[in-house]
Design a protein around this motif. Structure first.
Motif, PDB file in Angstrom:
ATOM      1  N   TRP A  10       1.005  -1.254   0.018  1.00 62.03           N
ATOM      2  CA  TRP A  10      -0.071   0.035  -0.062  1.00 62.03           C
ATOM      3  C   TRP A  10       1.097   1.234   0.075  1.00 62.03           C
ATOM      4  CZ3 TRP A  10      -1.062   4.049   3.603  1.00 62.03           C
ATOM      5  CH2 TRP A  10      -2.033   4.755   3.486  1.00 62.03           C
ATOM      6  N   LEU A  60       4.758  -0.815   3.370  1.00 64.28           N
ATOM      7  CA  LEU A  60       3.768  -1.127   3.914  1.00 64.28           C
ATOM      8  C   LEU A  60       3.029  -2.081   3.262  1.00 64.28           C
ATOM      9  CD1 LEU A  60       2.571   2.826   4.649  1.00 64.28           C
ATOM     10  CD2 LEU A  60       3.832   1.027   6.065  1.00 64.28           C
ATOM     11  N   PHE A  61       2.563  -3.313   4.128  1.00 63.56           N
ATOM     12  CA  PHE A  61       1.914  -4.391   3.373  1.00 63.56           C
ATOM     13  C   PHE A  61       1.094  -4.999   4.035  1.00 63.56           C
ATOM     14  CE2 PHE A  61       5.764  -6.237   5.151  1.00 63.56           C
ATOM     15  CZ  PHE A  61       5.225  -7.537   5.749  1.00 63.56           C
ATOM     16  N   LEU A  62       0.052  -5.975   3.366  1.00 63.73           N
ATOM     17  CA  LEU A  62      -0.958  -6.775   4.036  1.00 63.73           C
ATOM     18  C   LEU A  62      -0.569  -8.109   3.341  1.00 63.73           C
ATOM     19  CD1 LEU A  62      -3.532  -7.061   1.887  1.00 63.73           C
ATOM     20  CD2 LEU A  62      -3.266  -4.761   2.414  1.00 63.73           C
ATOM     21  N   ILE A  63      -1.499  -9.112   3.895  1.00 66.95           N
ATOM     22  CA  ILE A  63      -1.019 -10.431   3.087  1.00 66.95           C
ATOM     23  C   ILE A  63      -2.651 -10.980   2.614  1.00 66.95           C
ATOM     24  CG2 ILE A  63      -0.712 -12.819   3.597  1.00 66.95           C
ATOM     25  CD1 ILE A  63       1.661 -11.804   5.300  1.00 66.95           C
ATOM     26  N   PRO A  81      -4.290 -14.215   1.050  1.00 64.91           N
ATOM     27  CA  PRO A  81      -3.919 -15.705   1.102  1.00 64.91           C
ATOM     28  C   PRO A  81      -4.002 -16.327  -0.216  1.00 64.91           C
ATOM     29  CG  PRO A  81      -6.124 -15.305   1.719  1.00 64.91           C
ATOM     30  CD  PRO A  81      -5.599 -13.806   1.548  1.00 64.91           C
ATOM     31  N   TRP A 121      -7.804  -4.547   6.368  1.00 66.94           N
ATOM     32  CA  TRP A 121      -7.098  -4.644   5.076  1.00 66.94           C
ATOM     33  C   TRP A 121      -7.198  -6.292   4.520  1.00 66.94           C
ATOM     34  CZ3 TRP A 121      -5.886  -0.791   2.136  1.00 66.94           C
ATOM     35  CH2 TRP A 121      -5.800   0.334   2.689  1.00 66.94           C
ATOM     36  N   CYS A 122      -6.798  -7.342   5.257  1.00 69.91           N
ATOM     37  CA  CYS A 122      -6.716  -8.554   5.102  1.00 69.91           C
ATOM     38  C   CYS A 122      -8.067  -9.096   4.470  1.00 69.91           C
ATOM     39  CB  CYS A 122      -6.008  -9.458   6.267  1.00 69.91           C
ATOM     40  SG  CYS A 122      -4.575  -9.220   6.343  1.00 69.91           S
ATOM     41  N   GLY A 178      -8.924 -10.021   0.792  1.00 69.11           N
ATOM     42  CA  GLY A 178      -8.701 -11.524   1.071  1.00 69.11           C
ATOM     43  C   GLY A 178      -9.536 -12.497   0.788  1.00 69.11           C
TER      44      GLY A 178
END
Lengths: 266, 266
Positions: free
Chosen positions: A71, A90-93, A95, A166-167, A171
């Motif tokens: 992001w 800056l990150f999220l995961i 799946p 966010w996830c 996701g």
């Protein structure tokens, strides 16, 4: 550009399904595909088979265990959002279960009637296990590049006032669109990401505006968590992301890789 | 409690490494282990081997593709944080690369000198693929329960003012501690989570205080993303989480499952 040692010259890799339903990997040569016994990043061997390219259904070109999604990684978007340039990616995961391939439907979640947003992005496909990789070694750990549509249930992110989701928002199943191919060499500094919604251009931003380069992303993220072959880093989007109505066709194009086309299904 | 059909009576499953370095799966019977050719959730067959339990090194009892980690899932913690009870499970994703097993070191990230926080939690181990699972069907999709230490680099979460870094703070290698075993039946309503730091009790909270029960979590999260066999839902922690100094030993215990012991390495 500094010399970066590569084991392959420019190659284009796909994962595909034949008319018989068999799933395979291959390298494109003209209008044919040289079949391999595993994905490109895995040091595969040719099976000896060559298939006509026509009639193969393209699948997501790799099967990441995780998609690390950035992001705020473009200067133009940071300016527009009036956010400072971050000190670290800056990150999220997203799946593995969110994966979708070329031509696949993006499914509206049953529980969500709000805006579903396209985000056209560059994807980095990891070629070698990465842990604490030095910046100068990062290029050697990148197998290649693909196109990402980092689909987002935009209204969910801030739905709960105390926890940005966010996830969850990014996701959902089918929200991680990858494809159509992986190219092992890309002059990303000269390329742009173009997103078209029902044929109308909505995004067109240069990758040279990246805050963290692919090599910086791989090096810095590998200080946090081990990246595995086939994992994907989605480099973040820039200006122009917007929402898709059910039935819309969305096409994300990076010259040198190709066009990733998906459609929204309500 | 409503009757929940189970294919197994109460069983205890482990993943282990023998003195010869071989990795295996098994079911505990007294002081022996009945070896199986795969993890419990995968409908494994006995290999015919029986091993003495002593001398086996326990590994994380499953290998999740993802750990779905909940936040704000206990009434007592919500009251303490003065947060409303959420309408839907609030979660982030810890990647497979964060996995650690019983006895493993929790490694301080090189890039981070701040507080590293223990969070003792109940872990739900998924037994069957879950997508849009109805609440009444959820129990049949749970293989069993394990103990989780949802380790967190606490000061990273709010380090960037514009993007809470939940995935980074909780996603570092070794920050997803699971173990020591999976039990297929647990009367979780009667159990508590007890966390000890260097022997001193720091958490002791009843699982009956859960906001979303395991069955509700499985059902609701499966509306968002497909859960796969071996995936883990970390149910969130309650009051008493705190930081661990380098060298500290942290032990999370749930009666009926056992004690997960790890140590901090600077």
């Amino acid at each position: 550009m500094p010399f970066s040692p590569k084991e392959f010259a420019m190659q284009t890799w796909i994962r595909f399904q034949t008319g018989d339903g068999e799933v395979g990997f291959g390298r494109i040569e003209g209008d044919h595909v040289i079949e391999y016994d595993g994905p490109g990043h895995a040091r595969p061997q040719p099976t000896g088979a060559t298939l006509p390219r026509e009639g193969l259904r393209l699948l997501s070109p790799c099967e990441p265990g995780k998609i690390v999604a950035l992001w705020n990684n473009f200067h133009a978007l940071a300016r527009k959002l009036e956010k400072p340039v971050p000190a670290h990616p800056l990150f999220l995961i997203k799946p593995a279960s969110s994966l979708a391939g070329p031509g696949d439907a993006i499914l509206r979640p049953r529980s969500y009637s709000g805006k579903v947003v396209y985000e056209g992005e560059l994807g980095i496909v990891i070629g070698r296990r990465c842990r604490n990789v030095a910046p100068d070694d990062a290029a050697a750990h990148i197998f290649g590049y693909t196109v990402v549509n980092d689909v987002t249930a935009g209204e969910l992110i801030a739905q709960d006032p105390s926890f940005p989701q966010w996830c969850r928002a990014k996701g959902f199943d089918t929200f991680g669109c990858l494809g159509p191919v992986i190219v092992t060499e890309l002059d990303w500094r000269a390329a742009s990401v173009v997103t078209r919604l029902d044929g109308a251009q909505r995004q067109n931003y240069p990758l040279s505006d990246l805050i963290f380069s692919p090599e910086q992303q791989v090096s810095l993220i590998s200080q946090d968590l081990t990246l595995m072959p086939g994992d994907v880093i989605a480099c973040g989007t820039s200006v122009g992301a917007g929402s898709m109505k059910d039935g819309a066709v969305v096409e994300v194009t990076i010259e040198g890789i190709g066009s990733l086309v998906n459609h929204m299904r309500g």
